[in-house]
Design a protein around this motif. Sequence first.
Motif, PDB file in Angstrom:
ATOM      1  N   SER A  83     -28.148-115.436   4.757  1.00  0.00           N
ATOM      2  CA  SER A  83     -28.222-115.169   6.198  1.00  0.00           C
ATOM      3  C   SER A  83     -27.743-116.370   6.995  1.00  0.00           C
ATOM      4  O   SER A  83     -27.061-116.225   8.018  1.00  0.00           O
ATOM      5  N   LEU A  84     -28.066-117.574   6.518  1.00  0.00           N
ATOM      6  CA  LEU A  84     -27.651-118.777   7.238  1.00  0.00           C
ATOM      7  C   LEU A  84     -26.142-118.909   7.288  1.00  0.00           C
ATOM      8  O   LEU A  84     -25.597-119.445   8.253  1.00  0.00           O
ATOM      9  N   ASP A  85     -25.443-118.384   6.272  1.00  0.00           N
ATOM     10  CA  ASP A  85     -23.973-118.389   6.323  1.00  0.00           C
ATOM     11  C   ASP A  85     -23.464-117.689   7.582  1.00  0.00           C
ATOM     12  O   ASP A  85     -22.481-118.108   8.182  1.00  0.00           O
ATOM     13  N   LEU A  86     -24.151-116.612   7.990  1.00  0.00           N
ATOM     14  CA  LEU A  86     -23.735-115.843   9.163  1.00  0.00           C
ATOM     15  C   LEU A  86     -24.398-116.326  10.451  1.00  0.00           C
ATOM     16  O   LEU A  86     -23.972-115.970  11.543  1.00  0.00           O
ATOM     17  N   LEU A  87     -25.449-117.131  10.317  1.00  0.00           N
ATOM     18  CA  LEU A  87     -26.192-117.615  11.487  1.00  0.00           C
ATOM     19  C   LEU A  87     -25.861-119.056  11.853  1.00  0.00           C
ATOM     20  O   LEU A  87     -26.290-119.533  12.901  1.00  0.00           O
ATOM     21  N   ALA A  88     -25.120-119.763  11.030  1.00  0.00           N
ATOM     22  CA  ALA A  88     -24.862-121.192  11.238  1.00  0.00           C
ATOM     23  C   ALA A  88     -24.348-121.456  12.645  1.00  0.00           C
ATOM     24  O   ALA A  88     -23.418-120.809  13.116  1.00  0.00           O
ATOM     25  N   GLY A  89     -25.001-122.387  13.330  1.00  0.00           N
ATOM     26  CA  GLY A  89     -24.617-122.741  14.687  1.00  0.00           C
ATOM     27  C   GLY A  89     -25.226-121.851  15.751  1.00  0.00           C
ATOM     28  O   GLY A  89     -24.983-122.046  16.945  1.00  0.00           O
ATOM     29  N   SER A  90     -26.036-120.879  15.354  1.00  0.00           N
ATOM     30  CA  SER A  90     -26.642-119.935  16.300  1.00  0.00           C
ATOM     31  C   SER A  90     -27.876-120.534  16.959  1.00  0.00           C
ATOM     32  O   SER A  90     -28.451-121.508  16.481  1.00  0.00           O
ATOM     33  N   THR A  91     -28.282-119.900  18.046  1.00  0.00           N
ATOM     34  CA  THR A  91     -29.511-120.251  18.738  1.00  0.00           C
ATOM     35  C   THR A  91     -30.393-119.023  18.837  1.00  0.00           C
ATOM     36  O   THR A  91     -29.926-117.961  19.272  1.00  0.00           O
TER      37      THR A  91
END
Length: 122
Positions: A83-91
């Motif tokens: 999931s972090l692969d797709l969420l990286a840099g998100s808030t």
Amino acid sequence: MPDTALPATAQEGARVLAVSDSAAKRVAFLIEHEGDPALMLRLTVSGGGCSGFQYGFSFDAAANEDDHVFEKNGVKVVTDDASLDLLAGSTLDYVEDLMGAAFQIKNPNATASCGCGNSFAA
């Protein structure tokens, strides 16, 4: 107005999930309501939704081996490696307005999203 969302503790270059003050406050309220201070908010991304991927929210008392834990104001948000692969840099934010109140993901990796904001394309 400056963005108050700061990267959390588990920083890996761009693989960071920021949590806004508003989201941390709401998660703390929900955890208090659940009555278990050990709970963390789990944020996942799975296939589905009207745009290809969808966000999922749940509470979890334990982190798994492939999880990344981000902390803001004493509140922990956990997400798995995929999931972090797709969420990286998100808030992760929590927004209240005349239309209602909800968690929102400001995801720079999303190339498109649905009208409700619960699904996205990457």
